[in-house]
Design a protein around this motif. Structure first.
Motif, PDB file in Angstrom:
ATOM      1  N   LEU A 120       0.857  -1.191   0.000  1.00 21.68           N
ATOM      2  CA  LEU A 120       0.000   0.000   0.000  1.00 21.68           C
ATOM      3  C   LEU A 120       0.884   1.229   0.000  1.00 21.68           C
ATOM      4  O   LEU A 120       1.684   1.428   0.916  1.00 21.68           O
ATOM      5  N   ILE A 121       0.760   2.044  -1.046  1.00 19.30           N
ATOM      6  CA  ILE A 121       1.395   3.363  -1.043  1.00 19.30           C
ATOM      7  C   ILE A 121       0.342   4.345  -0.542  1.00 19.30           C
ATOM      8  O   ILE A 121      -0.678   4.582  -1.198  1.00 19.30           O
ATOM      9  N   ALA A 122       0.578   4.872   0.655  1.00 21.98           N
ATOM     10  CA  ALA A 122      -0.382   5.761   1.318  1.00 21.98           C
ATOM     11  C   ALA A 122       0.090   7.203   1.165  1.00 21.98           C
ATOM     12  O   ALA A 122       0.926   7.682   1.938  1.00 21.98           O
ATOM     13  N   HIS A 123      -0.431   7.871   0.138  1.00 17.51           N
ATOM     14  CA  HIS A 123       0.002   9.229  -0.183  1.00 17.51           C
ATOM     15  C   HIS A 123      -0.841  10.245   0.582  1.00 17.51           C
ATOM     16  O   HIS A 123      -2.022  10.418   0.313  1.00 17.51           O
ATOM     17  N   GLU A 124      -0.218  10.873   1.569  1.00 18.11           N
ATOM     18  CA  GLU A 124      -0.841  11.924   2.375  1.00 18.11           C
ATOM     19  C   GLU A 124      -2.234  11.509   2.862  1.00 18.11           C
ATOM     20  O   GLU A 124      -3.248  12.106   2.505  1.00 18.11           O
ATOM     21  N   PRO A 125      -2.278  10.490   3.723  1.00 23.27           N
ATOM     22  CA  PRO A 125      -3.575  10.020   4.210  1.00 23.27           C
ATOM     23  C   PRO A 125      -4.279  11.080   5.055  1.00 23.27           C
ATOM     24  O   PRO A 125      -3.641  11.739   5.891  1.00 23.27           O
ATOM     25  N   VAL A 126      -5.572  11.246   4.839  1.00 20.81           N
ATOM     26  CA  VAL A 126      -6.348  12.170   5.678  1.00 20.81           C
ATOM     27  C   VAL A 126      -6.860  11.358   6.873  1.00 20.81           C
ATOM     28  O   VAL A 126      -7.987  10.876   6.887  1.00 20.81           O
ATOM     29  N   THR A 127      -6.006  11.246   7.874  1.00 14.21           N
ATOM     30  CA  THR A 127      -6.254  10.403   9.043  1.00 14.21           C
ATOM     31  C   THR A 127      -5.931  11.178  10.317  1.00 14.21           C
ATOM     32  O   THR A 127      -4.887  10.931  10.953  1.00 14.21           O
ATOM     33  N   PRO A 128      -6.788  12.115  10.724  1.00 12.28           N
ATOM     34  CA  PRO A 128      -6.488  12.908  11.922  1.00 12.28           C
ATOM     35  C   PRO A 128      -6.266  12.060  13.164  1.00 12.28           C
ATOM     36  O   PRO A 128      -5.564  12.488  14.090  1.00 12.28           O
ATOM     37  N   TRP A 129      -6.830  10.854  13.201  1.00 15.48           N
ATOM     38  CA  TRP A 129      -6.675   9.995  14.376  1.00 15.48           C
ATOM     39  C   TRP A 129      -5.219   9.595  14.614  1.00 15.48           C
ATOM     40  O   TRP A 129      -4.875   9.157  15.719  1.00 15.48           O
ATOM     41  N   LEU A 130      -4.347   9.744  13.604  1.00 18.80           N
ATOM     42  CA  LEU A 130      -2.928   9.443  13.780  1.00 18.80           C
ATOM     43  C   LEU A 130      -2.198  10.527  14.578  1.00 18.80           C
ATOM     44  O   LEU A 130      -1.085  10.294  15.062  1.00 18.80           O
ATOM     45  N   LEU A 131      -2.800  11.696  14.704  1.00 19.17           N
ATOM     46  CA  LEU A 131      -2.123  12.839  15.307  1.00 19.17           C
ATOM     47  C   LEU A 131      -2.318  12.872  16.816  1.00 19.17           C
ATOM     48  O   LEU A 131      -3.281  12.315  17.356  1.00 19.17           O
ATOM     49  N   ALA A 132      -1.407  13.560  17.498  1.00 15.90           N
ATOM     50  CA  ALA A 132      -1.550  13.786  18.933  1.00 15.90           C
ATOM     51  C   ALA A 132      -2.795  14.625  19.197  1.00 15.90           C
ATOM     52  O   ALA A 132      -3.274  15.352  18.316  1.00 15.90           O
ATOM     53  N   ALA A 133      -3.331  14.530  20.405  1.00 15.99           N
ATOM     54  CA  ALA A 133      -4.655  15.070  20.715  1.00 15.99           C
ATOM     55  C   ALA A 133      -4.827  16.541  20.340  1.00 15.99           C
ATOM     56  O   ALA A 133      -5.832  16.916  19.720  1.00 15.99           O
ATOM     57  N   ALA A 134      -3.877  17.388  20.720  1.00 12.18           N
ATOM     58  CA  ALA A 134      -4.034  18.825  20.463  1.00 12.18           C
ATOM     59  C   ALA A 134      -4.043  19.113  18.966  1.00 12.18           C
ATOM     60  O   ALA A 134      -4.887  19.878  18.473  1.00 12.18           O
ATOM     61  N   GLU A 135      -3.109  18.490  18.230  1.00 14.24           N
ATOM     62  CA  GLU A 135      -3.073  18.703  16.777  1.00 14.24           C
ATOM     63  C   GLU A 135      -4.314  18.117  16.117  1.00 14.24           C
ATOM     64  O   GLU A 135      -4.873  18.711  15.204  1.00 14.24           O
ATOM     65  N   ARG A 136      -4.725  16.963  16.599  1.00 12.74           N
ATOM     66  CA  ARG A 136      -5.916  16.342  16.030  1.00 12.74           C
ATOM     67  C   ARG A 136      -7.126  17.256  16.185  1.00 12.74           C
ATOM     68  O   ARG A 136      -7.889  17.480  15.238  1.00 12.74           O
ATOM     69  N   ALA A 137      -7.301  17.809  17.369  1.00 10.94           N
ATOM     70  CA  ALA A 137      -8.440  18.695  17.610  1.00 10.94           C
ATOM     71  C   ALA A 137      -8.388  19.920  16.707  1.00 10.94           C
ATOM     72  O   ALA A 137      -9.407  20.356  16.164  1.00 10.94           O
ATOM     73  N   HIS A 138      -7.184  20.480  16.538  1.00 13.66           N
ATOM     74  CA  HIS A 138      -7.031  21.653  15.680  1.00 13.66           C
ATOM     75  C   HIS A 138      -7.443  21.353  14.236  1.00 13.66           C
ATOM     76  O   HIS A 138      -8.200  22.112  13.617  1.00 13.66           O
TER      77      HIS A 138
END
Length: 277
Positions: A120-138
């Motif tokens: 799987l080549i995952a080009h810039e996945p739109v997956t906010p759940w991968l981010l730390a809480a503060a960045e994810r919320a932003h």
């Protein structure tokens, strides 16, 4: 010109339109944004001499219809569609190029049906759940803002905050010589409306077990566009995926939509990566 075969597959709650062309190992392309089976024709034409390329319209886009429009669309449901499509077309592990939302779909497949994917080549996945809480919320607030503009003023008004959120500058996109981006037709406008109105919600509410993704046997290649700004969340998600999988981010030509703006160079990069694995 390679012959294109097309058909419709019945899946739970929808009918999925797909196209198959070329010869060689199976490569399924899951498009980004409003993209349907024909979104990246320039890229597919470069790849069909080497691969059996499968493209499709996500449920709700173009020729793929949803039976009950009151049922919410989810990334997991999109991934189940791809699972059923691959089941119908091949009994061997396939390669997959997932762009943006297509990459988020591919990550679900890598966890839920890893036997169906080789790489799987995952080009810039739109997956906010991968981010730390503060960045994810932003970044979730950014997506919510895009949807609010859409609800208040329509899809055209929502394009401005959307491209800013994803790090796309339509006025200054570098293009390969001879490349012309497709016009916004009525069908594509309807796809934009569905994407912002429905699929953005799917992205915002998406989640996946990071530990299971870390353990997946699928060869996952995190990727990002050379010109994508590093502060936007899709680039950050590629970086976080790379950390989770303990592998570097691979750079592709162009930005978030490099598969459209740089089809020849993008295809060459993709072939090199798949040949190496």
């Amino acid at each position: 010109m390679t012959t294109i075969s097309n058909a419709t597959l019945s899946v739970p709650g929808a009918d999925l339109y797909y196209e198959v062309r070329g010869t060689g190992p199976v490569l399924l392309i899951s498009q980004s944004g409003e993209g349907d089976a024909r979104r990246s024709e320039g890229l597919v034409r470069q790849l069909e001499q080497t691969y059996t390329v499968i493209t499709y319209d996500r449920r709700g886009l173009s020729r793929s219809t949803i039976h009950d429009t009151t049922e919410p669309v989810t990334v997991a449901k999109h991934a189940d569609d791809v699972h059923r499509l691959l089941t119908a077309l091949t009994d061997q592990p396939a390669h997959m190029l997932g762009c943006s939302m297509g990459a988020a779909i591919g990550l679900h497949l890598a966890v839920e049906h890893p036997e169906q994917l080789h790489t799987l080549i995952a080009h810039e996945p739109v997956t906010p759940w991968l981010l730390a809480a503060a960045e994810r919320a932003h970044h979730l607030r950014e997506l919510e803002h895009c949807q609010q503009v859409f609800r208040d003023s329509g899809w055209q008004a929502a394009l401005a905050p959307m491209v800013k959120t994803l790090g796309i500058d339509p006025r200054n996109q570098e293009l390969e010589p001879g490349v012309e981006l497709p016009p916004i037709t009525p069908a594509r406008a309807a796809n934009f409306a569905f994407f912002i109105g429905e699929d953005f919600t799917a992205v915002r509410t998406d989640n996946l077990d990071a530990a299971e993704l870390q353990r997946s046997a699928v060869h996952i290649i995190p990727a990002s566009g050379r010109s994508t700004p590093h502060e936007v969340f899709d680039h950050k998600c590629a970086q976080e995926l790379a950390v989770l999988r303990d592998t570097p981010v691979v750079e592709f030509p162009g930005g978030h939509n490099g598969n459209m703006t740089h089809p020849s160079a993008y295809a060459a990069r993709l072939r090199d990566l798949l040949t190496a694995v």
